[in-house]
Design a protein around this motif. Structure first.
Motif, PDB file in Angstrom:
ATOM      1  N   PHE A 135       0.825  -1.213   0.000  1.00  0.00           N
ATOM      2  CA  PHE A 135       0.000   0.000   0.000  1.00  0.00           C
ATOM      3  C   PHE A 135       0.860   1.263   0.000  1.00  0.00           C
ATOM      4  CE2 PHE A 135      -3.258  -2.990   1.530  1.00  0.00           C
ATOM      5  CZ  PHE A 135      -4.321  -2.618   0.714  1.00  0.00           C
ATOM      6  N   GLU A 136       1.970   1.221   0.720  1.00  0.00           N
ATOM      7  CA  GLU A 136       2.863   2.377   0.748  1.00  0.00           C
ATOM      8  C   GLU A 136       3.460   2.638  -0.630  1.00  0.00           C
ATOM      9  OE1 GLU A 136       5.669   1.614   3.849  1.00  0.00           O
ATOM     10  OE2 GLU A 136       4.110   1.403   5.370  1.00  0.00           O
ATOM     11  N   ALA A 137       3.756   1.559  -1.362  1.00  0.00           N
ATOM     12  CA  ALA A 137       4.281   1.728  -2.721  1.00  0.00           C
ATOM     13  C   ALA A 137       3.265   2.381  -3.636  1.00  0.00           C
ATOM     14  CB  ALA A 137       4.701   0.373  -3.295  1.00  0.00           C
ATOM     15  N   ALA A 138       1.966   2.201  -3.311  1.00  0.00           N
ATOM     16  CA  ALA A 138       0.906   2.821  -4.107  1.00  0.00           C
ATOM     17  C   ALA A 138       0.578   4.238  -3.638  1.00  0.00           C
ATOM     18  CB  ALA A 138      -0.356   1.962  -4.052  1.00  0.00           C
ATOM     19  N   GLY A 139       1.336   4.742  -2.608  1.00  0.00           N
ATOM     20  CA  GLY A 139       1.172   6.126  -2.208  1.00  0.00           C
ATOM     21  C   GLY A 139       0.553   6.361  -0.850  1.00  0.00           C
ATOM     22  N   ALA A 140       0.166   5.333  -0.096  1.00  0.00           N
ATOM     23  CA  ALA A 140      -0.466   5.513   1.210  1.00  0.00           C
ATOM     24  C   ALA A 140       0.598   5.723   2.290  1.00  0.00           C
ATOM     25  CB  ALA A 140      -1.321   4.308   1.552  1.00  0.00           C
ATOM     26  N   ASP A 141       0.244   6.492   3.357  1.00  0.00           N
ATOM     27  CA  ASP A 141       1.186   6.617   4.472  1.00  0.00           C
ATOM     28  C   ASP A 141       1.056   5.385   5.369  1.00  0.00           C
ATOM     29  OD1 ASP A 141      -0.957   6.957   6.326  1.00  0.00           O
ATOM     30  OD2 ASP A 141      -1.005   9.101   5.890  1.00  0.00           O
ATOM     31  N   ALA A 142       1.916   5.294   6.369  1.00  0.00           N
ATOM     32  CA  ALA A 142       2.025   4.064   7.158  1.00  0.00           C
ATOM     33  C   ALA A 142       0.728   3.719   7.886  1.00  0.00           C
ATOM     34  CB  ALA A 142       3.176   4.190   8.158  1.00  0.00           C
ATOM     35  N   SER A 143       0.069   4.703   8.498  1.00  0.00           N
ATOM     36  CA  SER A 143      -1.146   4.406   9.260  1.00  0.00           C
ATOM     37  C   SER A 143      -2.290   3.979   8.343  1.00  0.00           C
ATOM     38  CB  SER A 143      -1.560   5.624  10.087  1.00  0.00           C
ATOM     39  OG  SER A 143      -1.842   6.734   9.244  1.00  0.00           O
ATOM     40  N   VAL A 144      -2.429   4.661   7.215  1.00  0.00           N
ATOM     41  CA  VAL A 144      -3.465   4.283   6.249  1.00  0.00           C
ATOM     42  C   VAL A 144      -3.172   2.895   5.687  1.00  0.00           C
ATOM     43  CG1 VAL A 144      -4.505   4.842   4.019  1.00  0.00           C
ATOM     44  CG2 VAL A 144      -4.032   6.665   5.667  1.00  0.00           C
ATOM     45  N   ALA A 145      -1.881   2.621   5.434  1.00  0.00           N
ATOM     46  CA  ALA A 145      -1.500   1.312   4.893  1.00  0.00           C
ATOM     47  C   ALA A 145      -1.889   0.187   5.848  1.00  0.00           C
ATOM     48  CB  ALA A 145      -0.002   1.273   4.607  1.00  0.00           C
ATOM     49  N   ARG A 146      -1.734   0.416   7.162  1.00  0.00           N
ATOM     50  CA  ARG A 146      -2.086  -0.623   8.130  1.00  0.00           C
ATOM     51  C   ARG A 146      -3.587  -0.903   8.132  1.00  0.00           C
ATOM     52  NH1 ARG A 146       2.014   1.906  11.185  1.00  0.00           N
ATOM     53  NH2 ARG A 146       0.493   3.242  12.262  1.00  0.00           N
ATOM     54  N   SER A 147      -4.395   0.155   8.106  1.00  0.00           N
ATOM     55  CA  SER A 147      -5.847  -0.051   8.113  1.00  0.00           C
ATOM     56  C   SER A 147      -6.311  -0.686   6.813  1.00  0.00           C
ATOM     57  CB  SER A 147      -6.563   1.274   8.352  1.00  0.00           C
ATOM     58  OG  SER A 147      -6.314   2.179   7.291  1.00  0.00           O
ATOM     59  N   ARG A 148      -5.703  -0.303   5.702  1.00  0.00           N
ATOM     60  CA  ARG A 148      -6.080  -0.899   4.422  1.00  0.00           C
ATOM     61  C   ARG A 148      -5.660  -2.363   4.353  1.00  0.00           C
ATOM     62  NH1 ARG A 148      -4.686   3.746  -0.170  1.00  0.00           N
ATOM     63  NH2 ARG A 148      -6.277   5.247   0.481  1.00  0.00           N
ATOM     64  N   SER A 149      -4.563  -2.712   5.011  1.00  0.00           N
ATOM     65  CA  SER A 149      -4.111  -4.110   5.019  1.00  0.00           C
ATOM     66  C   SER A 149      -5.157  -4.991   5.668  1.00  0.00           C
ATOM     67  CB  SER A 149      -2.777  -4.232   5.762  1.00  0.00           C
ATOM     68  OG  SER A 149      -1.758  -3.516   5.103  1.00  0.00           O
ATOM     69  N   HIS A 150      -5.683  -4.547   6.803  1.00  0.00           N
ATOM     70  CA  HIS A 150      -6.712  -5.317   7.502  1.00  0.00           C
ATOM     71  C   HIS A 150      -7.955  -5.462   6.624  1.00  0.00           C
ATOM     72  CE1 HIS A 150      -9.752  -6.381  10.495  1.00  0.00           C
ATOM     73  NE2 HIS A 150      -8.754  -6.751  11.292  1.00  0.00           N
ATOM     74  N   ALA A 151      -8.363  -4.364   5.980  1.00  0.00           N
ATOM     75  CA  ALA A 151      -9.553  -4.411   5.123  1.00  0.00           C
ATOM     76  C   ALA A 151      -9.329  -5.299   3.904  1.00  0.00           C
ATOM     77  CB  ALA A 151      -9.926  -2.994   4.688  1.00  0.00           C
ATOM     78  N   MET A 152      -8.102  -5.300   3.363  1.00  0.00           N
ATOM     79  CA  MET A 152      -7.834  -6.111   2.174  1.00  0.00           C
ATOM     80  C   MET A 152      -7.859  -7.598   2.502  1.00  0.00           C
ATOM     81  SD  MET A 152      -7.395  -6.268  -1.023  1.00  0.00           S
ATOM     82  CE  MET A 152      -7.034  -4.603  -1.559  1.00  0.00           C
ATOM     83  N   LEU A 153      -7.370  -7.979   3.678  1.00  0.00           N
ATOM     84  CA  LEU A 153      -7.450  -9.384   4.059  1.00  0.00           C
ATOM     85  C   LEU A 153      -8.896  -9.819   4.219  1.00  0.00           C
ATOM     86  CD1 LEU A 153      -4.496  -9.983   6.565  1.00  0.00           C
ATOM     87  CD2 LEU A 153      -4.586 -10.374   4.102  1.00  0.00           C
ATOM     88  N   GLU A 154      -9.746  -8.941   4.724  1.00  0.00           N
ATOM     89  CA  GLU A 154     -11.169  -9.259   4.775  1.00  0.00           C
ATOM     90  C   GLU A 154     -11.734  -9.414   3.374  1.00  0.00           C
ATOM     91  OE1 GLU A 154     -12.777  -6.032   7.062  1.00  0.00           O
ATOM     92  OE2 GLU A 154     -12.695  -7.190   8.934  1.00  0.00           O
ATOM     93  N   ARG A 155     -11.275  -8.587   2.454  1.00  0.00           N
ATOM     94  CA  ARG A 155     -11.775  -8.644   1.077  1.00  0.00           C
ATOM     95  C   ARG A 155     -11.409  -9.951   0.404  1.00  0.00           C
ATOM     96  NH1 ARG A 155     -11.379  -3.690  -3.044  1.00  0.00           N
ATOM     97  NH2 ARG A 155     -13.604  -3.582  -2.645  1.00  0.00           N
ATOM     98  N   VAL A 156     -10.243 -10.516   0.744  1.00  0.00           N
ATOM     99  CA  VAL A 156      -9.858 -11.801   0.151  1.00  0.00           C
ATOM    100  C   VAL A 156     -10.350 -12.970   1.008  1.00  0.00           C
ATOM    101  CG1 VAL A 156      -7.873 -10.860  -1.083  1.00  0.00           C
ATOM    102  CG2 VAL A 156      -7.551 -11.799   1.214  1.00  0.00           C
ATOM    103  N   ARG A 157     -11.367 -12.696   1.841  1.00  0.00           N
ATOM    104  CA  ARG A 157     -12.104 -13.721   2.592  1.00  0.00           C
ATOM    105  C   ARG A 157     -11.235 -14.457   3.612  1.00  0.00           C
ATOM    106  NH1 ARG A 157     -14.271 -11.075  -1.733  1.00  0.00           N
ATOM    107  NH2 ARG A 157     -16.414 -11.691  -2.155  1.00  0.00           N
ATOM    108  N   ILE A 158     -10.371 -13.714   4.310  1.00  0.00           N
ATOM    109  CA  ILE A 158      -9.629 -14.273   5.433  1.00  0.00           C
ATOM    110  C   ILE A 158     -10.411 -13.957   6.700  1.00  0.00           C
ATOM    111  CG2 ILE A 158      -7.537 -14.026   6.825  1.00  0.00           C
ATOM    112  CD1 ILE A 158      -5.959 -13.814   4.252  1.00  0.00           C
ATOM    113  N   ALA A 159     -10.784 -14.991   7.428  1.00  0.00           N
ATOM    114  CA  ALA A 159     -11.733 -14.838   8.533  1.00  0.00           C
ATOM    115  C   ALA A 159     -11.133 -14.124   9.734  1.00  0.00           C
ATOM    116  CB  ALA A 159     -12.262 -16.211   8.947  1.00  0.00           C
ATOM    117  N   ASP A 160      -9.829 -14.286   9.971  1.00  0.00           N
ATOM    118  CA  ASP A 160      -9.194 -13.698  11.152  1.00  0.00           C
ATOM    119  C   ASP A 160      -8.015 -12.836  10.700  1.00  0.00           C
ATOM    120  OD1 ASP A 160      -8.250 -13.035  13.613  1.00  0.00           O
ATOM    121  OD2 ASP A 160      -7.893 -15.086  14.306  1.00  0.00           O
TER     122      ASP A 160
END
Length: 696
Positions: A135-160
């Protein structure tokens, strides 16, 4: 009736990129410099993937599929270059971009998922760190990248997501690793997602989960997909259009249904015929194969490049290169580079060898029982201690008869490979279990077994790099395996080894030109063929095959399955055959054992197990392969009090499944099912469901 311009089928050939192209290759020619000489690996390839479309690319190992992907990313190795043609991704001229422009394109417009997810993940970094970097390579800062990481794992159907983010790659299953890699690839919301063999090595249910995930994400994000795979069933399930590569040339292209239902090139026809078909097994005769081998990279011929292997070829084919013939088909335009595309579907079958006969050692008659050569008696295997203990096998008993193939199926984590390693002496069973060879107990550790006992059991691993010394040439690898060990004496060779090496490599279709090549210089498919030749070099009585064809394209797979059947017939060798490809198991196995969470839930003759009635878990495996549906199963870390499959069973009865271990019910003819549901009721339920599916 004329279609609207937006819904017209894509042309098979074209002269320039278009606005609605996610990817366009026009007249692409790529060469690699090898030993001071340039060798063309792609020649005049033109294809387009429209925005939102899924395009499949198929062909044998070495035909140039991965080079297409690397060229699209402008990520060719240092000895590779684009000699001619155009490449456009999302409207950008890739070949005209400078370093900054190329970096921006890779960060925002195109992503790639590789075959081996473990190789794409850094083992020293947590998933959270690696995904945040995307996410940082795509232009997000560190805090935004962390929140997007959690949301992206949910998007790829990871339960936890929290647990997975805190994990290192080695703590995740193969299917979970692949989901993480897909999440990283989607971080930039790309216009084009390139998937290079994304399901190779995954079992049927995890494969179905990954494919289902990709299909849903494509619909949600509107991205295009270029899917490279040797699995024609995956291509047929996922892609609207398909292109067939042979020796660096696009020989056929069209709507997937048109190409699969009426192929217009003999090579495509041959690939489709190599597949094991439902209801056919090794006793009905050999699979059809494609004779010969791919030409060496850079090889040129005056006529059709496929003519030396084609059973329709004549003088015209050997003298004149066929142009791209275009014809209207049911679902769009179809292209074929064949002079005789109208009758390609009539390609004569290869003359099959003598139909395999059932080995006498495996025949049940009224006079004698089949001879048992290998037996596991109530074996268990526990990893870890105390609260961290995980029981990978729990009271498993199997018998392998002389001259038979015992198929072993189940999801990743079900205990298949653990059982194989236990039989080989690489793992020791827990106290109380035993392994016997010819009725005599084997030592639990391979180092304590006699030379003759070690020679009797050989193995073909899923990943050939685990069994081949990458620094040694092919000839020496086979020669070492041919050495005949004797207790108390060094290995010996004799003068016949040269011809035996040549015969083994010919049998597994490794060209003689690779004799001097080192293992690290071979493609994945070639390495696996060498590993199979190495396993058979010592003339073993039992071969444990752990996913031996998962890395092979369908033409080589057919040749290997024919080879295994022939060697079994001639030498009375026995196989424990582990595979996630149920069609391959159906073809080769005489009997089948189904493992779930380290326990045998079903076993019996292959025909009975595949035709039903089934244990509900077996039913989900077969449905996942046939329909591409995920069973959404997980393998429990610790066995529950009742049925181990109770949490995921679609046919759960109620409290009895939670509280009481199920009985081993006899379905007749040696077919046994571990289930509370009576066999007659199970059969009726499953027959009714089959009727509903057939009606819809």
């Amino acid at each position: 009736m004329n279609r609207p311009a937006s819904s017209r089928p894509a042309l098979a050939t074209f002269g320039a990129p278009r606005e609605d192209d996610a990817l366009a290759l026009v007249g692409l020619t790529v060469a690699y410099r090898v030993r001071g000489r340039e060798r063309d690996v792609l020649t005049d390839v033109s294809l387009r993937v429209r925005r939102g479309e899924a395009y499949g690319l198929v062909g044998e190992s070495g035909c140039g599929k991965s080079t297409v992907a690397l060229a699209a990313l402008r990520y060719l190795p240092r000895n590779g270059r684009v000699k001619a043609g155009k490449i456009a991704v999302a409207g950008e001229d890739v070949l005209a971009l400078d370093a900054d422009g190329l970096r921006t394109l890779r960060a925002n417009a195109v992503s790639m998922v590789y075959q081996d997810p473990a190789g794409a993940l850094n083992p020293t970094l947590t998933v959270a760190r690696q995904l945040s970097e995307a996410f940082e390579a795509a232009g997000a800062d560190a805090s935004v990248a962390r929140s997007r990481s959690h949301a992206m794992l949910e998007r790829v159907r990871i339960a936890d997501p929290g647990r997975v983010l805190a994990s290192y790659p080695h703590q995740l299953s193969g299917g979970m690793q692949q989901r993480v890699v897909i999440a990283m690839a989607l971080a930039s919301n790309p216009a084009l997602l390139i998937l290079d063999e994304p399901t190779t090595g995954l079992d049927a249910t995890v494969e179905a989960e990954v494919l289902d995930l990709i299909a849903k994400l494509r619909a949600e994000l509107g991205m295009a997909v270029l899917l490279i795979s040797h699995d024609l069933a995956v291509i047929g399930r996922m892609c609207e259009r398909v292109g067939v590569l042979y020796a660096g040339r696009l020989v056929e292209e069209g709507a997937t249904r048109d190409v699969f239902e009426r192929a217009r090139h003999p090579y495509t026809v041959g690939l489709l015929r190599c597949l094991p078909t439902r209801g056919r097994n090794k006793h009905a005769g050999a699979l059809d194969t494609i004779p010969g081998e791919l030409p060496a990279p850079g090889a040129s011929a005056p006529g059709c490049i496929y003519a030396p292997r084609c059973r329709l070829a004549d003088a015209r084919c050997r003298e004149q290169a066929p142009p791209p013939h275009r014809m209207a088909s049911v679902h769009g335009e179809q292209m074929s580079r064949c002079h005789y595309h109208e009758r390609a579907i009539e390609l004569p079958f290869a003359a099959p060898p003598e139909a395999p006969r059932t080995s006498q050692g495996a025949v049940l008659n009224g006079e004698s029982e089949p001879r048992v050569v290998l037996r596991a008696l109530d074996v268990s295997r526990t990893f870890g201690h105390g609260a961290q203990a995980v029981r990978a096998l729990d009271g498993v008993s199997i018998e392998l008869h002389a001259g038979e193939t015992l198929g072993l199926v189940g999801e990743s984590g079900s205990g298949k490979t653990t059982l194989a390693r236990l039989l080989l002496g690489l793992h020791a069973p827990d106290a109380g279990g035993a392994v016997e060879l010819d009725g005599k107990r084997l030592h639990a550790r391979v180092a304590r077994r006699r030379a003759g006992e070690r020679a009797a059991l050989r193995v073909v691993f899923q990943h050939p790099d685990g069994s081949l010394n990458r620094a040694l040439p092919v000839k020496r690898l086979i020669a070492r395996a041919l050495a005949r060990p004797h207790d108390g004496a060094p290995p010996t060779h004799d003068a016949s080894d040269e011809s035996r090496i040549a015969g083994l490599l010919e049998a597994v279709r490794v060209p003689a030109r690779y004799l001097a090549a080192r293992a690290r210089q071979l493609s994945g498919g070639l390495k696996q063929r060498v590993a199979i030749a190495q396993a058979f070099a010592g003339e073993p009585r039992i071969v444990i095959c752990d996913e031996p064809t998962s890395a092979l394209d369908v033409s080589v797979q057919a040749a290997i399955l024919n080879l295994l059947a022939r060697l079994q017939r001639e030498r009375d060798v026995s196989y424990l055959f582990i595979s996630h490809d149920l069609d391959v198991v159906r073809y080769l196995a005489d009997r089948v054992v189904v493992l779930y969470a380290g326990r045998v839930v079903e076993s019996g003759p292959a025909a009975a197990v595949f035709d039903g009635p089934w244990h509900p878990y077996t039913e989900t495996l077969l449905a996942a392969r046939a329909l591409g549906e995920s069973s959404a199963n997980g393998t429990p870390l610790a066995p529950p009090r009742g049925c181990i499959f109770r949490a995921h069973c679609p046919r759960k009865l109620g409290a009895i499944c939670d509280e009481a271990p199920p009985p081993l019910a006899d379905a007749g003819g040696g077919h046994r099912i571990l289930c509370h549901i009576p066999i007659a009721e199970l059969r009726a339920l499953q027959d009714a469901e089959k009727d509903i599916r057939a009606a819809t």
